[in-house]
Write a protein that holds these residues in place. Sequence first.
Motif, PDB file in Angstrom:
ATOM      1  N   UNK A   1     -13.912   7.948  -0.469  1.00 51.85           N
ATOM      2  CA  UNK A   1     -13.602   9.291  -0.968  1.00 51.85           C
ATOM      3  C   UNK A   1     -12.105   9.345  -1.257  1.00 51.85           C
ATOM      4  N   UNK A   2     -11.358  10.168  -0.584  1.00 51.26           N
ATOM      5  CA  UNK A   2      -9.917  10.270  -0.848  1.00 51.26           C
ATOM      6  C   UNK A   2      -9.073   9.650   0.261  1.00 51.26           C
ATOM      7  N   UNK A   3      -9.684   8.900   1.145  1.00 50.83           N
ATOM      8  CA  UNK A   3      -8.999   8.384   2.326  1.00 50.83           C
ATOM      9  C   UNK A   3      -8.837   6.867   2.260  1.00 50.83           C
ATOM     10  N   UNK A   4      -7.634   6.371   2.542  1.00 56.80           N
ATOM     11  CA  UNK A   4      -7.399   4.936   2.655  1.00 56.80           C
ATOM     12  C   UNK A   4      -7.943   4.482   4.003  1.00 56.80           C
ATOM     13  N   UNK A   5      -8.789   3.467   3.976  1.00 54.03           N
ATOM     14  CA  UNK A   5      -9.374   2.911   5.192  1.00 54.03           C
ATOM     15  C   UNK A   5      -8.589   1.683   5.643  1.00 54.03           C
ATOM     16  N   UNK A   6      -8.259   0.809   4.682  1.00 53.73           N
ATOM     17  CA  UNK A   6      -7.546  -0.440   4.971  1.00 53.73           C
ATOM     18  C   UNK A   6      -6.547  -0.714   3.854  1.00 53.73           C
ATOM     19  N   UNK A   7      -5.541  -1.503   4.198  1.00 54.90           N
ATOM     20  CA  UNK A   7      -4.555  -1.908   3.215  1.00 54.90           C
ATOM     21  C   UNK A   7      -4.079  -3.320   3.507  1.00 54.90           C
ATOM     22  N   UNK A   8      -3.638  -4.002   2.462  1.00 58.12           N
ATOM     23  CA  UNK A   8      -3.045  -5.330   2.585  1.00 58.12           C
ATOM     24  C   UNK A   8      -2.080  -5.530   1.417  1.00 58.12           C
ATOM     25  N   UNK A   9      -1.106  -6.402   1.636  1.00 55.86           N
ATOM     26  CA  UNK A   9      -0.099  -6.664   0.608  1.00 55.86           C
ATOM     27  C   UNK A   9      -0.024  -8.166   0.325  1.00 55.86           C
ATOM     28  N   UNK A  10       0.288  -8.491  -0.917  1.00 55.40           N
ATOM     29  CA  UNK A  10       0.589  -9.871  -1.302  1.00 55.40           C
ATOM     30  C   UNK A  10       2.049  -9.879  -1.758  1.00 55.40           C
ATOM     31  N   UNK A  11       2.815 -10.703  -1.096  1.00 53.97           N
ATOM     32  CA  UNK A  11       4.240 -10.824  -1.396  1.00 53.97           C
ATOM     33  C   UNK A  11       4.475 -12.199  -2.017  1.00 53.97           C
ATOM     34  N   UNK A  12       5.282 -12.249  -3.066  1.00 53.77           N
ATOM     35  CA  UNK A  12       5.677 -13.530  -3.658  1.00 53.77           C
ATOM     36  C   UNK A  12       6.853 -14.096  -2.878  1.00 53.77           C
ATOM     37  N   UNK A  13       6.701 -15.337  -2.419  1.00 59.35           N
ATOM     38  CA  UNK A  13       7.763 -16.047  -1.706  1.00 59.35           C
ATOM     39  C   UNK A  13       7.941 -17.381  -2.421  1.00 59.35           C
ATOM     40  N   UNK A  14       8.990 -17.494  -3.204  1.00 57.57           N
ATOM     41  CA  UNK A  14       9.252 -18.730  -3.954  1.00 57.57           C
ATOM     42  C   UNK A  14       8.016 -19.213  -4.706  1.00 57.57           C
ATOM     43  N   UNK A  15       7.418 -18.334  -5.464  1.00 56.48           N
ATOM     44  CA  UNK A  15       6.241 -18.607  -6.292  1.00 56.48           C
ATOM     45  C   UNK A  15       4.983 -18.932  -5.477  1.00 56.48           C
ATOM     46  N   UNK A  16       5.014 -18.610  -4.194  1.00 56.56           N
ATOM     47  CA  UNK A  16       3.845 -18.744  -3.323  1.00 56.56           C
ATOM     48  C   UNK A  16       3.389 -17.336  -2.940  1.00 56.56           C
ATOM     49  N   UNK A  17       2.117 -17.213  -2.570  1.00 57.90           N
ATOM     50  CA  UNK A  17       1.546 -15.924  -2.205  1.00 57.90           C
ATOM     51  C   UNK A  17       1.438 -15.807  -0.686  1.00 57.90           C
ATOM     52  N   UNK A  18       1.984 -14.721  -0.128  1.00 57.32           N
ATOM     53  CA  UNK A  18       1.950 -14.468   1.309  1.00 57.32           C
ATOM     54  C   UNK A  18       1.223 -13.157   1.567  1.00 57.32           C
ATOM     55  N   UNK A  19       0.140 -13.232   2.320  1.00 54.10           N
ATOM     56  CA  UNK A  19      -0.626 -12.042   2.702  1.00 54.10           C
ATOM     57  C   UNK A  19       0.070 -11.388   3.891  1.00 54.10           C
ATOM     58  N   UNK A  20       0.380 -10.116   3.763  1.00 48.65           N
ATOM     59  CA  UNK A  20       1.060  -9.383   4.827  1.00 48.65           C
ATOM     60  C   UNK A  20       0.449  -7.992   4.961  1.00 48.65           C
ATOM     61  N   UNK A  21       0.806  -7.309   6.029  1.00 43.67           N
ATOM     62  CA  UNK A  21       0.495  -5.899   6.181  1.00 43.67           C
ATOM     63  C   UNK A  21      -0.967  -5.540   6.161  1.00 43.67           C
ATOM     64  N   UNK A  22      -1.828  -6.421   6.669  1.00 43.61           N
ATOM     65  CA  UNK A  22      -3.248  -6.074   6.747  1.00 43.61           C
ATOM     66  C   UNK A  22      -3.401  -5.049   7.870  1.00 43.61           C
ATOM     67  N   UNK A  23      -3.855  -3.869   7.510  1.00 41.68           N
ATOM     68  CA  UNK A  23      -3.996  -2.785   8.496  1.00 41.68           C
ATOM     69  C   UNK A  23      -5.258  -1.995   8.207  1.00 41.68           C
ATOM     70  N   UNK A  24      -5.861  -1.504   9.276  1.00 45.05           N
ATOM     71  CA  UNK A  24      -7.088  -0.716   9.159  1.00 45.05           C
ATOM     72  C   UNK A  24      -6.948   0.546  10.005  1.00 45.05           C
ATOM     73  N   UNK A  25      -7.389   1.654   9.473  1.00 42.96           N
ATOM     74  CA  UNK A  25      -7.409   2.907  10.215  1.00 42.96           C
ATOM     75  C   UNK A  25      -8.190   2.687  11.514  1.00 42.96           C
TER      76      UNK A  25
END
Length: 140
Positions: free
Chosen positions: A44-68
């Motif tokens: 609906x209008x509520x964020x349940x989970x979130x995650x971020x992908x950060x670029x580190x020297x052209x590599x992908x780093x998964x960060x900030x995985x969080x769940x309500x």
Amino acid sequence: MTDSSCQFIELEKIKFPLVNQFYKRVYKKGVASKNEAVFILKSQQQIICSAKIKNVDQQQLLTGVACDPDYQHQGYASQLVSQLLKQQKQPIYCFPYPHLAHFYLQLGFKYLAQEDAPEGIQQRFCHYVERQPLLLMVFK
């Protein structure tokens, strides 16, 4: 049990304040910055989970995985990360806390020796692991 009515969304940068409010409420240390891709699972209008992908020297780093907290242990974070991983075309690295190893292993991540990681990932890992015990993992 996850809800099939949940939407998987890559947030537009203009909507980052919404996820930052979510992080402030449930994660305390996550903040989305303009140089990251942010993914959410929304019901609906509520964020349940979130995650971020950060670029580190052209590599992908998964960060900030969080769940309500009201939605934890129901498969929502797994659903979010699984969908996020399907969209990536290169290895994804992450530095999870040891107690989360099983979660990441179930998603297909593997342990990685520090010396086997790209230099930028190694440097970032060394910086973080000085402050707290973390694992180095990769999804290929």
